[in-house]
Write a protein that holds these residues in place. Structure first.
Motif, PDB file in Angstrom:
ATOM      1  N   LEU A 119       0.856  -1.183   0.000  1.00 48.17           N
ATOM      2  CA  LEU A 119       0.000   0.000   0.000  1.00 48.17           C
ATOM      3  C   LEU A 119       0.893   1.234   0.000  1.00 48.17           C
ATOM      4  O   LEU A 119       1.862   1.302   0.766  1.00 48.17           O
ATOM      5  CB  LEU A 119      -0.908   0.012   1.233  1.00 48.17           C
ATOM      6  CG  LEU A 119      -1.822  -1.209   1.404  1.00 48.17           C
ATOM      7  CD1 LEU A 119      -2.561  -1.133   2.738  1.00 48.17           C
ATOM      8  CD2 LEU A 119      -2.814  -1.316   0.255  1.00 48.17           C
ATOM      9  N   GLY A 120       0.568   2.199  -0.835  1.00 56.26           N
ATOM     10  CA  GLY A 120       1.459   3.350  -0.939  1.00 56.26           C
ATOM     11  C   GLY A 120       0.733   4.634  -1.286  1.00 56.26           C
ATOM     12  O   GLY A 120      -0.472   4.660  -1.569  1.00 56.26           O
ATOM     13  N   GLN A 162      -1.903   3.823  -3.970  1.00 58.44           N
ATOM     14  CA  GLN A 162      -1.401   2.679  -4.712  1.00 58.44           C
ATOM     15  C   GLN A 162      -1.652   1.398  -3.929  1.00 58.44           C
ATOM     16  O   GLN A 162      -1.492   1.366  -2.703  1.00 58.44           O
ATOM     17  CB  GLN A 162       0.096   2.841  -4.973  1.00 58.44           C
ATOM     18  CG  GLN A 162       0.739   1.638  -5.638  1.00 58.44           C
ATOM     19  CD  GLN A 162       2.135   1.348  -5.115  1.00 58.44           C
ATOM     20  OE1 GLN A 162       2.469   1.692  -3.994  1.00 58.44           O
ATOM     21  NE2 GLN A 162       2.943   0.719  -5.931  1.00 58.44           N
ATOM     22  N   SER A 163      -2.049   0.348  -4.621  1.00 58.37           N
ATOM     23  CA  SER A 163      -2.180  -0.963  -3.992  1.00 58.37           C
ATOM     24  C   SER A 163      -1.680  -2.016  -4.963  1.00 58.37           C
ATOM     25  O   SER A 163      -1.861  -1.885  -6.179  1.00 58.37           O
ATOM     26  CB  SER A 163      -3.634  -1.248  -3.601  1.00 58.37           C
ATOM     27  OG  SER A 163      -4.457  -1.300  -4.742  1.00 58.37           O
ATOM     28  N   TYR A 178      10.303 -10.272  -7.739  1.00 61.96           N
ATOM     29  CA  TYR A 178       8.883 -10.265  -7.417  1.00 61.96           C
ATOM     30  C   TYR A 178       8.087  -9.771  -8.620  1.00 61.96           C
ATOM     31  O   TYR A 178       8.606  -9.113  -9.525  1.00 61.96           O
ATOM     32  CB  TYR A 178       8.601  -9.380  -6.194  1.00 61.96           C
ATOM     33  CG  TYR A 178       8.990  -7.938  -6.356  1.00 61.96           C
ATOM     34  CD1 TYR A 178       8.108  -7.013  -6.890  1.00 61.96           C
ATOM     35  CD2 TYR A 178      10.260  -7.489  -5.982  1.00 61.96           C
ATOM     36  CE1 TYR A 178       8.459  -5.679  -7.045  1.00 61.96           C
ATOM     37  CE2 TYR A 178      10.629  -6.163  -6.131  1.00 61.96           C
ATOM     38  CZ  TYR A 178       9.722  -5.265  -6.665  1.00 61.96           C
ATOM     39  OH  TYR A 178      10.077  -3.945  -6.822  1.00 61.96           O
ATOM     40  N   ALA A 179       6.798 -10.082  -8.613  1.00 60.84           N
ATOM     41  CA  ALA A 179       5.869  -9.613  -9.636  1.00 60.84           C
ATOM     42  C   ALA A 179       4.475  -9.656  -9.040  1.00 60.84           C
ATOM     43  O   ALA A 179       4.232 -10.335  -8.036  1.00 60.84           O
ATOM     44  CB  ALA A 179       5.953 -10.477 -10.892  1.00 60.84           C
ATOM     45  N   GLY A 180       3.556  -8.907  -9.637  1.00 60.49           N
ATOM     46  CA  GLY A 180       2.212  -8.889  -9.085  1.00 60.49           C
ATOM     47  C   GLY A 180       1.246  -8.096  -9.932  1.00 60.49           C
ATOM     48  O   GLY A 180       1.477  -7.835 -11.126  1.00 60.49           O
ATOM     49  N   LEU A 181       0.166  -7.702  -9.299  1.00 63.45           N
ATOM     50  CA  LEU A 181      -0.890  -6.941  -9.961  1.00 63.45           C
ATOM     51  C   LEU A 181      -1.376  -5.865  -9.003  1.00 63.45           C
ATOM     52  O   LEU A 181      -1.531  -6.127  -7.800  1.00 63.45           O
ATOM     53  CB  LEU A 181      -2.048  -7.867 -10.350  1.00 63.45           C
ATOM     54  CG  LEU A 181      -3.182  -7.248 -11.176  1.00 63.45           C
ATOM     55  CD1 LEU A 181      -2.671  -6.838 -12.562  1.00 63.45           C
ATOM     56  CD2 LEU A 181      -4.333  -8.241 -11.311  1.00 63.45           C
ATOM     57  N   GLY A 182      -1.618  -4.658  -9.522  1.00 57.81           N
ATOM     58  CA  GLY A 182      -1.995  -3.556  -8.643  1.00 57.81           C
ATOM     59  C   GLY A 182      -3.061  -2.655  -9.233  1.00 57.81           C
ATOM     60  O   GLY A 182      -3.460  -2.789 -10.399  1.00 57.81           O
ATOM     61  N   VAL A 228      -7.386   6.593 -12.851  1.00 59.67           N
ATOM     62  CA  VAL A 228      -7.552   5.195 -12.448  1.00 59.67           C
ATOM     63  C   VAL A 228      -6.615   4.357 -13.308  1.00 59.67           C
ATOM     64  O   VAL A 228      -6.579   4.513 -14.535  1.00 59.67           O
ATOM     65  CB  VAL A 228      -9.004   4.720 -12.633  1.00 59.67           C
ATOM     66  CG1 VAL A 228      -9.144   3.268 -12.209  1.00 59.67           C
ATOM     67  CG2 VAL A 228      -9.965   5.598 -11.838  1.00 59.67           C
ATOM     68  N   ALA A 229      -5.831   3.468 -12.672  1.00 60.99           N
ATOM     69  CA  ALA A 229      -4.852   2.691 -13.428  1.00 60.99           C
ATOM     70  C   ALA A 229      -4.799   1.250 -12.946  1.00 60.99           C
ATOM     71  O   ALA A 229      -4.874   0.978 -11.742  1.00 60.99           O
ATOM     72  CB  ALA A 229      -3.465   3.322 -13.323  1.00 60.99           C
ATOM     73  N   LEU A 230      -4.679   0.344 -13.893  1.00 60.46           N
ATOM     74  CA  LEU A 230      -4.367  -1.057 -13.615  1.00 60.46           C
ATOM     75  C   LEU A 230      -2.866  -1.220 -13.836  1.00 60.46           C
ATOM     76  O   LEU A 230      -2.355  -0.885 -14.903  1.00 60.46           O
ATOM     77  CB  LEU A 230      -5.153  -1.975 -14.547  1.00 60.46           C
ATOM     78  CG  LEU A 230      -4.948  -3.478 -14.347  1.00 60.46           C
ATOM     79  CD1 LEU A 230      -5.507  -3.911 -12.995  1.00 60.46           C
ATOM     80  CD2 LEU A 230      -5.602  -4.262 -15.473  1.00 60.46           C
ATOM     81  N   VAL A 231      -2.156  -1.732 -12.829  1.00 58.34           N
ATOM     82  CA  VAL A 231      -0.696  -1.723 -12.839  1.00 58.34           C
ATOM     83  C   VAL A 231      -0.161  -3.148 -12.705  1.00 58.34           C
ATOM     84  O   VAL A 231      -0.675  -3.947 -11.904  1.00 58.34           O
ATOM     85  CB  VAL A 231      -0.147  -0.850 -11.700  1.00 58.34           C
ATOM     86  CG1 VAL A 231       1.379  -0.808 -11.746  1.00 58.34           C
ATOM     87  CG2 VAL A 231      -0.709   0.563 -11.790  1.00 58.34           C
TER      88      VAL A 231
END
Length: 295
Positions: A119-120, A162-163, A178-182, A228-231
């Motif tokens: 979380l940021g 940010q999440s 590391y890798a992920g979805l935000g 709004v963003a998909l990261v």
């Protein structure tokens, strides 16, 4: 008496050694057993590879807080509109400060440090919309000409939440990836339009050509933007000294910018950043050769 004392000491030592063999291994890092456990804090600075969205002067006019504040030429329909960005592909600076939490494994009451909820809070100053027109007109009865420009660029200073949920390799190693979805959600703290109505006079005679450039720039308040963003973040973290480490991260973002219904666009971004991270807990000492084996 001495034999009895020696026998007692031998029995005690044997008992302690036996107990030590049955004790579980000490964890490499000590964590509290909560549902979500504070794992790390970090600060990252990114370069955001980005270019503005090209629109016409009517769309730009709708972005101003006061529709009468822009100085659009009365004969703007006679101008030639540029179909490419006059500013080119812009980059912007992006700062993100974040904290990471690791979930608890309910089965054995341990901490799953290979999973991180991040979380940021972030800030960026970025270009949004752009329009550019120009016209070149001959001055009657001469070889001279008169050119006019109409160029408007929009900018926003935005703050966003940010999440991201990240999957990590072994965090005990010197280097892990590391890798992920935000998901990011933001709003502009301030938004402006910079309007340029520049003029140039080109005087041509038989033996020379002279140019006089008359710049005219003004700043106009604009309406706010919802972002709004998909990261998709991915990167690596290298432990440098004790709990301190450095990270390199790459973020692909599909960003939707909406100027409160006046105009909107969806654009992909690619962000490259470096950062510093402090990981909580106590790490077991590792020999230099062990660290090299991890690389």
């Amino acid at each position: 008496m001495k034999k009895i004392f020696t026998m007692i000491v031998v029995l005690l030592v044997s008992h302690v050694c036996l107990q030590a063999q049955t004790l579980p291994d000490a964890p490499e890092q000590i964590w509290p057993t909560k549902n979500w456990n504070l794992q790390s804090v970090r600060v990252n600075a990114f370069f955001n590879i980005y270019s503005p969205s090209l629109v016409d002067y009517e769309a730009i006019n709708g972005l101003a807080k006061d529709v009468e504040s822009l100085s659009i030429y009365d004969d703007i329909d006679e101008f030639n509109r540029r179909e490419d960005s006059q500013q080119g592909s812009l980059g912007s600076f992006l700062m993100i400060g974040s904290v990471g939490f690791s979930p608890k494994n309910k089965a054995d009451n341990s901490i799953n440090r290979r999973r991180t909820l991040q979380l940021g809070l972030g800030f960026q100053d970025v270009s949004t919309f752009e329009t550019a027109y120009s016209i070149n007109q001959k001055i009657a009865g001469t070889d001279s000409s008169f050119s006019r420009d109409y160029f408007v660029s929009g900018r926003q200073k935005a703050i966003f939440l940010q999440s991201a949920y990240l999957f990590n390799t072994d965090p005990d190693k010197a280097v892990n990836v590391y890798a992920g979805l935000g998901f990011d959600l933001g709003y502009s703290l301030s938004s402006t339009l910079i309007e340029n109505t520049n003029q140039s006079y080109i005087y041509t005679s038989n033996d020379s050509t002279n140019t006089t450039f008359l710049p005219n720039e003004r700043t106009v308040d604009a309406i706010g933007y919802l972002n709004v963003a998909l990261v998709v973040p991915f990167g690596l973290h290298a432990r440098i000294y004790k709990n301190w480490g450095a990270s390199a991260e790459f973020r692909y973002a599909l960003n939707s910018v909406n100027a409160l219904g006046a105009s909107s666009f969806v654009r992909s971004h690619f962000q490259v950043g470096l950062g510093v991270r402090y990981t909580f807990g106590k790490f077991k000492d590792r020999k230099p050769e062990q660290e090299l084996d991890d690389l």
